[in-house]
Design an enzyme around this catalytic site. Structure first.
Site, PDB file in Angstrom:
ATOM      1  N   GLN A  28      -4.784   1.902   8.374  1.00 23.13           N
ATOM      2  CA  GLN A  28      -3.362   2.117   8.073  1.00 23.13           C
ATOM      3  C   GLN A  28      -2.628   2.741   9.258  1.00 23.13           C
ATOM      4  OE1 GLN A  28      -5.819   2.589   5.915  1.00 23.13           O
ATOM      5  NE2 GLN A  28      -5.208   2.086   3.831  1.00 23.13           N
ATOM      6  N   ASP A  48      -1.608  10.908  -2.677  1.00 22.38           N
ATOM      7  CA  ASP A  48      -1.729   9.905  -3.741  1.00 22.38           C
ATOM      8  C   ASP A  48      -1.684  10.530  -5.127  1.00 22.38           C
ATOM      9  OD1 ASP A  48      -3.072   8.509  -1.252  1.00 22.38           O
ATOM     10  OD2 ASP A  48      -2.328   6.989  -2.645  1.00 22.38           O
ATOM     11  N   ARG A  50       0.841  -1.200   0.000  1.00 22.09           N
ATOM     12  CA  ARG A  50       0.000   0.000   0.000  1.00 22.09           C
ATOM     13  C   ARG A  50       0.870   1.242   0.000  1.00 22.09           C
ATOM     14  NH1 ARG A  50      -3.875  -1.497   5.129  1.00 22.09           N
ATOM     15  NH2 ARG A  50      -3.566  -3.707   4.810  1.00 22.09           N
ATOM     16  N   GLY A  51       0.245   2.356  -0.344  1.00 17.13           N
ATOM     17  CA  GLY A  51       0.980   3.614  -0.356  1.00 17.13           C
ATOM     18  C   GLY A  51       1.475   3.883  -1.761  1.00 17.13           C
ATOM     19  N   ALA A  52       1.246   5.123  -2.215  1.00 19.61           N
ATOM     20  CA  ALA A  52       1.474   5.462  -3.619  1.00 19.61           C
ATOM     21  C   ALA A  52       2.876   5.090  -4.148  1.00 19.61           C
ATOM     22  CB  ALA A  52       1.173   6.945  -3.822  1.00 19.61           C
ATOM     23  N   ARG A  99      -5.587  -0.076  -9.276  1.00 18.27           N
ATOM     24  CA  ARG A  99      -6.102   0.986  -8.402  1.00 18.27           C
ATOM     25  C   ARG A  99      -5.990   2.303  -9.176  1.00 18.27           C
ATOM     26  NH1 ARG A  99      -4.104   0.955  -2.339  1.00 18.27           N
ATOM     27  NH2 ARG A  99      -6.126   1.972  -2.121  1.00 18.27           N
ATOM     28  N   ASN A 106      -5.662  12.273  -1.023  1.00 17.34           N
ATOM     29  CA  ASN A 106      -4.995  11.384  -0.053  1.00 17.34           C
ATOM     30  C   ASN A 106      -6.075  10.570   0.659  1.00 17.34           C
ATOM     31  OD1 ASN A 106      -2.545  10.459   1.271  1.00 17.34           O
ATOM     32  ND2 ASN A 106      -3.271  11.513   3.093  1.00 17.34           N
ATOM     33  N   LYS A 107      -5.646   9.700   1.540  1.00 18.01           N
ATOM     34  CA  LYS A 107      -6.562   8.793   2.244  1.00 18.01           C
ATOM     35  C   LYS A 107      -7.813   9.504   2.751  1.00 18.01           C
ATOM     36  CE  LYS A 107      -6.233   5.298   2.557  1.00 18.01           C
ATOM     37  NZ  LYS A 107      -6.873   4.615   1.393  1.00 18.01           N
TER      38      LYS A 107
HETATM   39  O1  MRU Z   1      -5.061   2.905   0.257  1.00 20.04           O
HETATM   40  P1  MRU Z   1      -3.610   3.077   0.581  1.00 20.04           P
HETATM   41  O2  MRU Z   1      -3.229   2.425   1.884  1.00 20.04           O
HETATM   42  O3  MRU Z   1      -2.694   2.657  -0.548  1.00 20.04           O
HETATM   43  O4  MRU Z   1      -3.480   4.633   0.774  1.00 20.04           O
HETATM   44  C1  MRU Z   1      -2.267   5.194   1.177  1.00 20.04           C
HETATM   45  C2  MRU Z   1      -2.333   6.654   1.366  1.00 20.04           C
HETATM   46  O5  MRU Z   1      -3.346   7.290   1.204  1.00 20.04           O
HETATM   47  C3  MRU Z   1      -1.041   7.339   1.704  1.00 20.04           C
HETATM   48  O6  MRU Z   1      -1.251   8.387   2.579  1.00 20.04           O
HETATM   49  C4  MRU Z   1      -0.434   7.868   0.411  1.00 20.04           C
HETATM   50  O7  MRU Z   1      -0.339   6.839  -0.537  1.00 20.04           O
HETATM   51  C5  MRU Z   1       0.882   8.450   0.614  1.00 20.04           C
HETATM   52  S1  MRU Z   1       2.058   7.171   0.928  1.00 20.04           S
HETATM   53  C6  MRU Z   1       3.579   7.761   1.091  1.00 20.04           C
END
Ligand code: MRU
Length: 311
Positions: A177, A217, A51-53, A81, A227-228
Site C-alpha cells: 500500500q 481499521d 482498500r482502506g477502512a 473483510r 491497523n495494517k
Molecule cells: O488492507 P487495507 O489496504 O484495506 O488496509 C488499509 C489500512 O490498514 C489503512 O491504514 C486503514 O484502513 C486506514 S485507511 C484511512
C-alpha cells in the site's frame, strides 16, 4: 484527491453504477472499476480494488443501497473483510435508513459526503501538530484513495504541505500500500521516500523521523488500535525513540462494543500474497492487521479534535 492535476474522488456514484479507481492497478495505470450491483461491490472489497477502512465502508453502503434485497446484500458484504469497523458501521447506517423508510441511495450519498467532510476536519485538527520541516513516517495507505478524499493520516500531511515537510513511506508488505501513498504524495508534490518496512527503525534511531501518523481499521474502547500489519512494531520503536505516534481516524472507526484490542478479529489473507519470489512449497502466514496497544499512542486525531493519550 489530485489525479494528474484534476480533483476527483477515489469512488463515486454515476446513476446506479459505483465507479472506483482500481487500486490494484496503481501506480502503473489509472483504471476505473465499475460495480453494477452488490456482488461487484463485494468482489471489489475482497479483492482490494477498493482498500482502506472508510472507503470500503462507503462501497458497502452503496452495495446495500443498490440491492433489491438489502438484508441479503448486507450479509454478503459483511462477510467480505472482518477487521475494518467502518464496513459494519456503514452497512448498519444504510439498513437503518431503509427501516426508517428513507431513500437508501440518497442515504449512501450522504454517508459518502460525510466521510469526506470528516477527513477534511481530521486534516484541519491534525495539521496543527505538524511543525515546519517535519519528517513524518506513515504506514500503509491512509490517504484519499482509502477515504474518497483527503485521507486520514494523509489529511494533516496534505494540509501542511506548505511547511516544507518530508514523508517516509513504509512500503507495507505484502500488498505494498506504500505504492498508493507514494503515488498520492507525488500527485500532490510532497517530498517523500519509500522505505522497506524494516528500515523504519533505522531512520527513527538516527533522529530522522519527527513524528509518525497512521490510519486505523478499528479502535477499541480502551483506544487500542488495529491497523495494517507492521503498525505495532513502528509504534514500539517510536516510543523507544521518544517520537510522537499519532493515529488519525474518523469516529466511524471506533467500535464501542469492543473492550480492548485483543477482541478485534484480525483478517488472515491468502499466503500467496506473501510469497513474492519465495517458492510456493514453503509455508507462509499472512495476517493483514495487528493491534497497537494504547500505551504506545500519543493521540488519536478525529474529526472532533485530538484525543490525547500520552498524558
Ligand atoms: O488492507 P487495507 O489496504 O484495506 O488496509 C488499509 C489500512 O490498514 C489503512 O491504514 C486503514 O484502513 C486506514 S485507511 C484511512
Amino acid at each position: 484527491l489530485l489525479v494528474n492535476g484534476k480533483e476527483m474522488h477515489s469512488l463515486w456514484r454515476e446513476g446506479m453504477q459505483i465507479k472506483m479507481i482500481d487500486q490494484r492497478k496503481l501506480p502503473q495505470k489509472i483504471e476505473i472499476f465499475v460495480a453494477r450491483n452488490e456482488h461487484d461491490v463485494a468482489y471489489a472489497i475482497k479483492e482490494m480494488v477498493v482498500r482502506g477502512a472508510p472507503a470500503i465502508g462507503v462501497a458497502a453502503a452503496y452495495g446495500v443501497a443498490m440491492a433489491r434485497d438489502s438484508k441479503k446484500a448486507a450479509e454478503l458484504l459483511q462477510a467480505t473483510r472482518p477487521t475494518a469497523h467502518d464496513l459494519f458501521h456503514a452497512i448498519a447506517t444504510i439498513l437503518g435508513a431503509i427501516e426508517h423508510g428513507e431513500d437508501a441511495v440518497k442515504a449512501a450519498d450522504e454517508y459518502a459526503a460525510a466521510i469526506v467532510e470528516k477527513c477534511r476536519k481530521i486534516g484541519e485538527h491534525g495539521k496543527k501538530l505538524i511543525k515546519h520541516g517535519y519528517r513524518i513516517l506513515t504506514h500503509c495507505n491512509a490517504g484519499a484513495l482509502a477515504t474518497l478524499d483527503y485521507g486520514t493520516a494523509l489529511a494533516p500531511i496534505r494540509m501542511a504541505k506548505d511547511k516544507d515537510i518530508f514523508v517516509w513511506v513504509d512500503e507495507s508488505r505484502p500488498r505494498l500500500q506504500g505504492l498508493l501513498t507514494a503515488w498520492e504524495l507525488e500527485q500532490e508534490g510532497i517530498e517523500h521516500a519509500v522505505i522497506a518496512d524494516n528500515a523504519a527503525g533505522y531512520f527513527m534511531e538516527k533522529g530522522m523521523v519527527d513524528m509518525v501518523i497512521v490510519g486505523a481499521d478499528r479502535i477499541a474502547l480502551n483506544y487500542d488500535v488495529a491497523n495494517k500489519i507492521g503498525t505495532y512494531e513502528k509504534a514500539v520503536v517510536a516510543k523507544e525513540n521518544e517520537i510522537p505516534f499519532y493515529v488519525a481516524a474518523p469516529l466511524t472507526t471506533f467500535d464501542k462494543s469492543i473492550e480492548d484490542g485483543s477482541k478485534i478479529e484480525i483478517e488472515e489473507r491468502d499466503a500467496k500474497e506473501v510469497y513474492g519470489i519465495y517458492p510456493r512449497k514453503f509455508k507462509a502466514r499472512n495476517p493483514a492487521f495487528d493491534v497497537t496497544p494504547a500505551k504506545y499512542i500519543t493521540g488519536i486525531i478525529t474529526e472532533e479534535g485530538i484525543i490525547e493519550l500520552d498524558k
